[in-house]
Scaffold this motif. Structure first.
Motif, mmCIF file in Angstrom:
data_model
loop_
_atom_site.group_PDB
_atom_site.id
_atom_site.type_symbol
_atom_site.label_atom_id
_atom_site.label_comp_id
_atom_site.label_asym_id
_atom_site.label_seq_id
_atom_site.Cartn_x
_atom_site.Cartn_y
_atom_site.Cartn_z
ATOM 1 N N ARG A 61 1.115 -1.100 0.661
ATOM 2 C CA ARG A 61 -0.142 0.062 0.018
ATOM 3 C C ARG A 61 1.123 1.009 0.200
ATOM 4 N N ASP A 111 -4.399 10.572 2.524
ATOM 5 C CA ASP A 111 -5.390 10.052 2.769
ATOM 6 C C ASP A 111 -4.439 8.989 1.761
ATOM 7 N N LEU A 112 -5.128 7.475 2.639
ATOM 8 C CA LEU A 112 -4.597 6.236 1.940
ATOM 9 C C LEU A 112 -5.466 5.403 1.839
ATOM 10 N N THR A 113 -6.161 5.238 0.528
ATOM 11 C CA THR A 113 -7.166 4.387 0.250
ATOM 12 C C THR A 113 -7.177 3.066 -0.187
ATOM 13 N N TRP A 114 -7.567 1.962 -0.051
ATOM 14 C CA TRP A 114 -7.520 0.198 -0.106
ATOM 15 C C TRP A 114 -8.597 -0.679 0.026
ATOM 16 N N ASP A 122 -14.143 -0.943 1.288
ATOM 17 C CA ASP A 122 -12.391 0.043 0.784
ATOM 18 C C ASP A 122 -12.775 1.268 1.848
ATOM 19 N N SER A 124 -10.236 4.326 3.916
ATOM 20 C CA SER A 124 -9.830 5.193 3.714
ATOM 21 C C SER A 124 -8.811 6.077 5.428
ATOM 22 N N GLU A 125 -8.000 6.478 5.705
ATOM 23 C CA GLU A 125 -7.729 6.894 6.775
ATOM 24 C C GLU A 125 -6.042 7.295 6.322
ATOM 25 N N LYS A 127 -2.709 8.916 5.171
ATOM 26 C CA LYS A 127 -1.752 8.017 5.492
ATOM 27 C C LYS A 127 -0.233 7.876 6.928
ATOM 28 N N CYS A 130 -1.654 5.041 8.945
ATOM 29 C CA CYS A 130 -1.668 4.132 8.417
ATOM 30 C C CYS A 130 0.116 3.839 8.918
#
Length: 167
Positions: A61, A111-114, A122, A124-125, A127, A130
């Protein structure tokens, strides 16, 4: 929330602690590693595999590279034996160091989305959150491994971050 230096320090800490675990694991037989010790993931081996799997997943990620070779249903059985675990642990720790050394402040913003296979949705938080979770997850599970190794009669190295520079 965090800085690139935080990432570098925690990546070095991760490698230092895992090298200590690798030294002990090399002396143990497979049955001892696979013995159910009543931990959340049962054995030393399953806990080590869960941690390695998580590290590989989070790095995919963060750096866009490959994730683990098995899905979430097999996370605790990622490697078939201690030799393969040792090999992948060494490579993954190098990958984490390389990512951390190249991290810039801008890489830790936004944000990091995965897609989470574990939760089936899905997510999103931020970065930075994370990354903190990533390093905290390592420390948490290494603590479980440390306790199991100690109970099994081994003497893992100290875990104090403050003494890392002495080693």
């Amino acid at each position: 929330m965090i800085t690139p230096q935080y990432c570098r320090t925690m990546a070095q800490y991760n490698r230092w602690q895992n090298n200590g675990l690798r030294d002990i694991v090399k002396t143990m037989d497979e049955d001892e590693l696979r013995k159910d010790r009543g931990a959340f993931f049962k054995s030393i081996s399953e806990t080590m595999n869960h941690l390695l799997w998580g590290d590989m997943l989070w790095m995919s990620r963060f750096d866009g590279g490959d994730g683990p070779s098995v899905g979430p249903e097999k996370h605790a059985q990622l490697t078939p034996n201690k030799a393969e675990w040792d090999r992948l642990r060494f490579l993954t720790d190098g990958r984490i160091i390389q990512w951390a050394e190249g991290a810039k402040s801008v890489d830790l913003t936004g944000d990091l989305t995965w897609y989470s296979g574990m939760s089936g949705k899905d997510l999103s938080e931020p970065k930075s959150l994370c990354v903190v979770h990533f390093f905290n997850h390592q420390t948490h599970h290494r603590g479980q491994i440390h306790a199991m190794l100690t109970a099994a009669g081994h003497k893992p190295q100290d875990t104090d971050l403050a003494i890392m520079s002495e080693n």
